[in-house]
Design an enzyme around this catalytic site. Sequence first.
Site, short mmCIF file in Angstrom:
data_model
loop_
_atom_site.label_atom_id
_atom_site.label_comp_id
_atom_site.label_asym_id
_atom_site.label_seq_id
_atom_site.Cartn_x
_atom_site.Cartn_y
_atom_site.Cartn_z
N THR A 15 44.18 55.99 37.20
CA THR A 15 43.66 57.11 38.01
C THR A 15 44.69 57.58 39.04
O THR A 15 45.08 58.75 39.07
CB THR A 15 42.35 56.67 38.72
OG1 THR A 15 41.42 56.23 37.73
CG2 THR A 15 41.75 57.79 39.53
N LYS A 107 45.00 48.00 48.63
CA LYS A 107 44.52 47.41 49.89
C LYS A 107 44.09 45.97 49.73
O LYS A 107 44.24 45.15 50.65
CB LYS A 107 43.39 48.24 50.50
CG LYS A 107 42.19 48.47 49.59
CD LYS A 107 42.32 49.72 48.78
CE LYS A 107 41.27 49.77 47.69
NZ LYS A 107 41.15 51.08 47.07
N GLY A 189 36.13 57.62 38.35
CA GLY A 189 37.38 56.97 38.75
C GLY A 189 37.39 56.55 40.22
O GLY A 189 38.43 56.24 40.77
N GLU A 192 36.42 50.50 42.13
CA GLU A 192 37.46 49.50 41.83
C GLU A 192 37.20 48.93 40.43
O GLU A 192 36.08 49.04 39.91
CB GLU A 192 37.40 48.36 42.85
CG GLU A 192 37.71 48.79 44.27
CD GLU A 192 39.09 49.39 44.41
OE1 GLU A 192 40.09 48.75 44.05
OE2 GLU A 192 39.18 50.54 44.86
N LYS A 207 40.19 47.46 53.79
CA LYS A 207 40.76 48.60 54.52
C LYS A 207 40.66 48.38 56.02
O LYS A 207 41.58 48.70 56.77
CB LYS A 207 40.04 49.88 54.10
CG LYS A 207 40.31 50.26 52.64
CD LYS A 207 39.30 51.27 52.13
CE LYS A 207 39.60 51.70 50.70
NZ LYS A 207 38.48 52.42 50.07
P1 NDP Z 1 43.38 52.06 37.17
O1 NDP Z 1 42.74 50.87 36.56
O2 NDP Z 1 42.86 53.41 36.84
O3 NDP Z 1 44.94 52.04 36.86
C1 NDP Z 1 45.72 50.89 36.80
C2 NDP Z 1 46.65 51.03 35.63
O4 NDP Z 1 47.59 49.97 35.67
C3 NDP Z 1 45.92 50.96 34.28
O5 NDP Z 1 46.32 52.04 33.46
C4 NDP Z 1 46.37 49.63 33.75
O6 NDP Z 1 46.45 49.61 32.36
C5 NDP Z 1 47.75 49.51 34.33
N1 NDP Z 1 48.28 48.15 34.31
C6 NDP Z 1 47.61 46.99 34.37
N2 NDP Z 1 48.47 45.94 34.30
C7 NDP Z 1 49.70 46.48 34.18
C8 NDP Z 1 51.00 45.91 34.01
N3 NDP Z 1 51.18 44.61 33.99
N4 NDP Z 1 52.05 46.76 33.90
C9 NDP Z 1 51.87 48.10 33.91
N5 NDP Z 1 50.66 48.68 34.05
C10 NDP Z 1 49.59 47.88 34.17
O7 NDP Z 1 43.34 51.83 38.74
P2 NDP Z 1 43.40 52.93 39.90
O8 NDP Z 1 44.44 53.92 39.62
O9 NDP Z 1 42.03 53.39 40.21
O10 NDP Z 1 43.83 52.01 41.13
C11 NDP Z 1 45.16 51.62 41.34
C12 NDP Z 1 45.28 51.07 42.75
O11 NDP Z 1 44.95 52.10 43.67
C13 NDP Z 1 44.34 49.93 43.06
O12 NDP Z 1 44.98 49.05 43.94
C14 NDP Z 1 43.17 50.61 43.76
O13 NDP Z 1 42.49 49.74 44.63
C15 NDP Z 1 43.92 51.67 44.52
N6 NDP Z 1 43.15 52.83 44.90
C16 NDP Z 1 42.39 53.50 43.98
C17 NDP Z 1 41.74 54.65 44.32
C18 NDP Z 1 40.93 55.41 43.34
O14 NDP Z 1 40.30 56.41 43.73
N7 NDP Z 1 40.86 55.02 42.07
C19 NDP Z 1 41.83 55.20 45.68
C20 NDP Z 1 42.67 54.43 46.58
C21 NDP Z 1 43.29 53.29 46.20
P3 NDP Z 1 45.14 49.22 31.51
O15 NDP Z 1 44.07 50.16 31.87
O16 NDP Z 1 45.64 49.42 30.10
O17 NDP Z 1 44.84 47.81 31.84
N1 HSE Z 2 37.08 52.16 45.22
C1 HSE Z 2 37.62 52.80 46.38
C2 HSE Z 2 36.55 53.66 47.01
C3 HSE Z 2 38.81 53.62 46.02
O1 HSE Z 2 35.54 53.94 46.37
O2 HSE Z 2 36.73 54.05 48.17
C4 HSE Z 2 39.52 54.21 47.22
O3 HSE Z 2 40.11 53.21 47.99
#
Ligand code: NDP
Ligand code: HSE
Length: 431
Positions: A15, A107, A189, A192, A207
């Site tokens: 995401t 975080k 999306g 977590e 956070k």
């Molecule tokens: P996602 O699960 O959407 O994305 C994580 C990606 O990393 C997946 O595509 C996953 O692949 C990939 N991945 C896993 N293991 C590996 C590896 N060893 N090497 C390379 N890629 C890998 O998570 P988000 O984007 O939602 O979240 C990412 C971070 O951002 C987290 O720390 C989250 O807490 C933080 N965050 C998220 C927010 C949100 O709105 N979603 C907002 C603020 C912070 P696969 O799916 O194939 O396992």
């Molecule tokens: N899962 C988190 C939330 C993503 O809903 O706020 C942003 O940190």
Amino acid sequence: MSKAVVNVGIIGFGTVGSGTARIILQNGALIEKRTGKKIILKRIADLDIVRDRGVAVPPGVLTTDAYEIINDPSIDVVVELVGGIQPAKKFMLDALKQGKHVVTANKALLATKGHEIFKEAEAQGKSVGFEAAVAGGIPIIKVMREGLVANNILSIYGIINGTSNYILTRMTREGAPFEKVLEDAQDLGYAENDPTWDIEGIDTAHKLTLLASLSYGIPLSFDRIYKEGITAITPEDIAYASELGYKIKLLAIAKVVNSEIELRVHPTMLPEDSLISKVDDVLNAVYVIGDAVGETMYYGRGAGDMPTGSAVVSDIIDIASRGKGRCCSFLSAGPCGYTIKDSLDIETMYYFRFTVLDRPGVLSKISGVLGAHNISISAVIQKERREGEAVPLVVLTHRAKERDIVNAVKEIDTLPVIAAKTRFIRVEGKE
Ligand code: NDP
Ligand code: HSE
């Protein structure tokens, strides 16, 4: 670093990774015009590089091996967007050891293992940017670190978990069932990978850990935060809160009281005419009171690909614009002079929902116990009358000590007139 061209590698094309890539590719020219910094998206690593992420990246950018980014000498900034503890921690430490700056939205990792990461960053003279880790697109880290640097921070009240706020909003607005709304938040999306982190207050506490360290110079104190999520909130509680003029929000609270800091995360009843109680859906808000500036509030999208990507890219530019690494001076500032208050010592107002057998004299029995524990009542609602059956009895209190509340509930729950475990919700605002 202060370079005109910044080579960036993103690990994790989910995401936030895809939002970040889209912003770099779509708004790169605008960013360069504004800042004089050209961001080159050199590589993106993900385990799955076949799935369509909705972003067209140039050929040769995708790899399945994160170490093609970490070990690439031309890459200046490694953006960790995998999430979780491992392998994200190893990726970040290895990237720092390779002389890269790191940007992350993780975080959970920083709140629990941040000392190791920030220590390594300091040793390497590199930056760890984490604007995206708190309140998604709201630039609250910059606010706390720069905008409010002249202030003693008196208190912080934050709606900083988009998923919980989205769930509570839809339960309040439409009476939608908890499980269904959680599924929608996952589909959008927002949640977590382990959504219990969202609904049990853990993500909010991650956070708050970062905000509190930044604001008060205290060590990362995730384990010391009182945490309670929204899973026990019922449509009934939401309706009673509304009748009493309140809304229920999952709040992160940091408050200084006589050099003690309260750090707590729990569902909170807030007066419905307060600004923060109007923050709905996935939106976040952080309400900060500083001794010089007074009240301030920051509002915006707390989750999702583009808002979070916006914060990630701002960190990349921030790093590119500075000559040296900036990590987290707050962690090396020495003794801060604050202690963290035991959560049983906090004082606030309370909402109780007792489930009582509808018999004469029930209220006097309950109010007797409350009185004996120094708790005085400010409002009572008992609507349903079903003689001899279990009915809700709602009581609002004046300010009371949490320890007295806990002890009173223990005693009340043993009374023969009580038919189910008593629920209470903390209430903030003026009496
Ligand atoms: P996602 O699960 O959407 O994305 C994580 C990606 O990393 C997946 O595509 C996953 O692949 C990939 N991945 C896993 N293991 C590996 C590896 N060893 N090497 C390379 N890629 C890998 O998570 P988000 O984007 O939602 O979240 C990412 C971070 O951002 C987290 O720390 C989250 O807490 C933080 N965050 C998220 C927010 C949100 O709105 N979603 C907002 C603020 C912070 P696969 O799916 O194939 O396992
Ligand atoms: N899962 C988190 C939330 C993503 O809903 O706020 C942003 O940190």
